[in-house]
Enzyme design. Structure first.
Site, short mmCIF file in Angstrom:
data_model
loop_
_atom_site.label_atom_id
_atom_site.label_comp_id
_atom_site.label_asym_id
_atom_site.label_seq_id
_atom_site.Cartn_x
_atom_site.Cartn_y
_atom_site.Cartn_z
N LYS A 10 0.79 -1.22 0.00
CA LYS A 10 0.00 0.00 0.00
C LYS A 10 0.83 1.29 0.00
O LYS A 10 0.37 2.33 -0.47
CB LYS A 10 -0.94 0.00 1.21
CG LYS A 10 -2.08 -1.01 1.12
CD LYS A 10 -3.11 -0.59 0.10
CE LYS A 10 -4.36 -1.46 0.19
NZ LYS A 10 -5.43 -1.01 -0.73
N SER A 14 0.71 -10.09 -0.82
CA SER A 14 0.49 -8.64 -0.80
C SER A 14 0.72 -7.99 0.55
O SER A 14 0.93 -6.78 0.62
CB SER A 14 -0.93 -8.32 -1.29
OG SER A 14 -1.89 -8.98 -0.48
#
Length: 409
Positions: free
Chosen positions: A61, A311
């Site tokens: 992110k 992720s």
């Protein structure tokens, strides 16, 4: 949500992703690519793990957040930024803002895990707890933006966010140029869309497979309908991909460039997280393990070499314990059993002796003597056992029955 402006709906190009990569030099790590012998044997082709769980703040992110905030005009930076998130996006915005000297306010649900709240504050954000679910938190953040003029940093539905996440795709092509399939988790779609833009522009032959949790799979019905549709009450342990409606910008890209979207069960997510921990020695959150779950669920459906994108790794320790037990149960390595025995001295010791002979490791014992369902001389025992697999679970159950115990299903 009100983010359908002309700027937010513009297309994302390879040049955008390459520009983001230059912007992120020295800011985001070029994360490691680790081979997985176990997964390679399972699918019959090389499997590499792209370790974004080792990125700064523990997830990808930071990439998109930094690119988005760095692209703001001076007057926009002066007004500060605001975001809403239960975890990874919050930390990415907090660190990116601190690095760029921009004040950030992050709204988080009241029930957000304490480690994520603490980390977001430590990265420099002002944290405000509001609402019980993310939708309420998002509404509060938007209201704050309207009142103060702070720029709302959406977690996935903006071209700059997608361009930043797309740098993961450029790194994959550099680190594994022979890749044939990339598997990536999908929530709102920013990461999968960014990877697709970068990879398909350079290697259109590479197959890109998105993965969603069965209980929060908004993309399959949206793709079937031709436009984003909402899933009511999305539910999954993988909070990083628990998004009820695709973003407008990533939806168009995923519709055009992602080859397939698969779904995985909670059991598969648990087993994948456990595999990452045991075999790869990597701490991965359930959303980050979703590509591995897809490989476990259909090992022969992927042409290799395969790159699975891990992720994120920001998993709450309490959730980790629950998920690991769930994963062990899914693999037949954890057995919960209830049974009744005669309530007399030494009865529990005798029972534990039977389990010892059966080579079952006792993790927890609950012993109940007073219950309306029990007879005067009965006791009920619930045991949590560590076992060696499905066959051993059957053997343990049979050993208990052979010893005369009544096993309650």
């Amino acid at each position: 949500m009100s983010y359908g402006t002309t700027d937010s709906l513009r297309s994302v190009t390879l040049d955008d992703v390459r520009g983001a990569q230059k912007m992120l030099s020295g800011v985001a790590r070029v994360t490691a690519m680790e081979g997985s012998r176990h997964l390679s044997q399972l699918i019959g082709a090389p499997v590499q793990l792209k370790c974004e769980n080792l990125q700064r703040t523990g997830s990808f992110k930071l990439r998109g957040a930094y690119v988005r905030i760095a692209g703001l005009l001076p007057e926009e930076r002066a007004a500060g930024v605001v975001a809403a998130s239960a975890g990874n996006h919050a930390q990415g915005v907090a660190l990116a803002s601190s690095l760029l000297g921009v004040h950030s306010t992050v709204f988080m649900p009241k029930g957000a895990p304490l480690p994520k709240i603490s980390a977001t504050r430590d990265y420099g954000a002002e944290v405000r707890l509001h609402g019980q679910v993310v939708d309420e938190t998002l509404a509060a953040a938007e209201e704050y933006a309207a009142e103060t003029g702070a720029v709302f940093i959406h977690p996935f539905d903006h071209p700059d966010i997608i361009a930043g996440q797309g740098t993961v795709g450029l790194e994959i092509l550099e680190q594994c140029p022979e890749v044939r399939t990339i598997v990536v988790g999908i929530g709102g779609g920013g990461l999968a869309a960014g990877i697709a833009v970068a990879v398909k522009a350079i290697r259109p032959d590479v197959r890109i497979v998105g993965v969603q949790a069965e209980g929060a799979a908004a993309y399959p019905p949206s793709l079937a309908a031709g436009h984003p549709v909402s899933v009511q009450n999305p539910s999954t342990m993988a909070d990083g991909i628990k998004v009820g409606r695709p973003g407008l910008v990533p939806f168009g890209i995923i519709r055009d460039l992602v080859d397939e979207v698969r779904t995985v069960s909670e059991d598969q997510l648990s087993a994948a997280l456990l595999l990452c921990l045991e075999r790869a020695k990597l701490v991965v959150e359930p959303a980050g393990a979703s590509p591995v779950a897809a490989l476990l669920g259909a090992p022969h459906a992927f042409e290799g070499p395969v790159v699975a994108v891990l992720s994120g790794g920001n998993v709450d320790p309490v959730l980790m314990e629950r998920v690991l037990r769930h994963g062990m149960a899914a693999q037949g390595r954890y057995l919960a059993v209830r049974l009744r025995l005669t309530d007399r001295p030494g009865a529990l010791a005798t029972l534990l002796g039977v389990l010892s002979v059966a080579d079952a490791n006792v993790l927890d014992v609950s012993h109940v003597r007073t219950d309306p369902r029990l007879g005067l001389t009965e006791a009920e025992v619930e045991l949590h056992l560590e076992t060696k697999g499905p066959a051993h679970c059957v053997e343990v159950g049979q050993a208990l029955r052979d010893a005369g115990y009544t096993v309650i299903d």
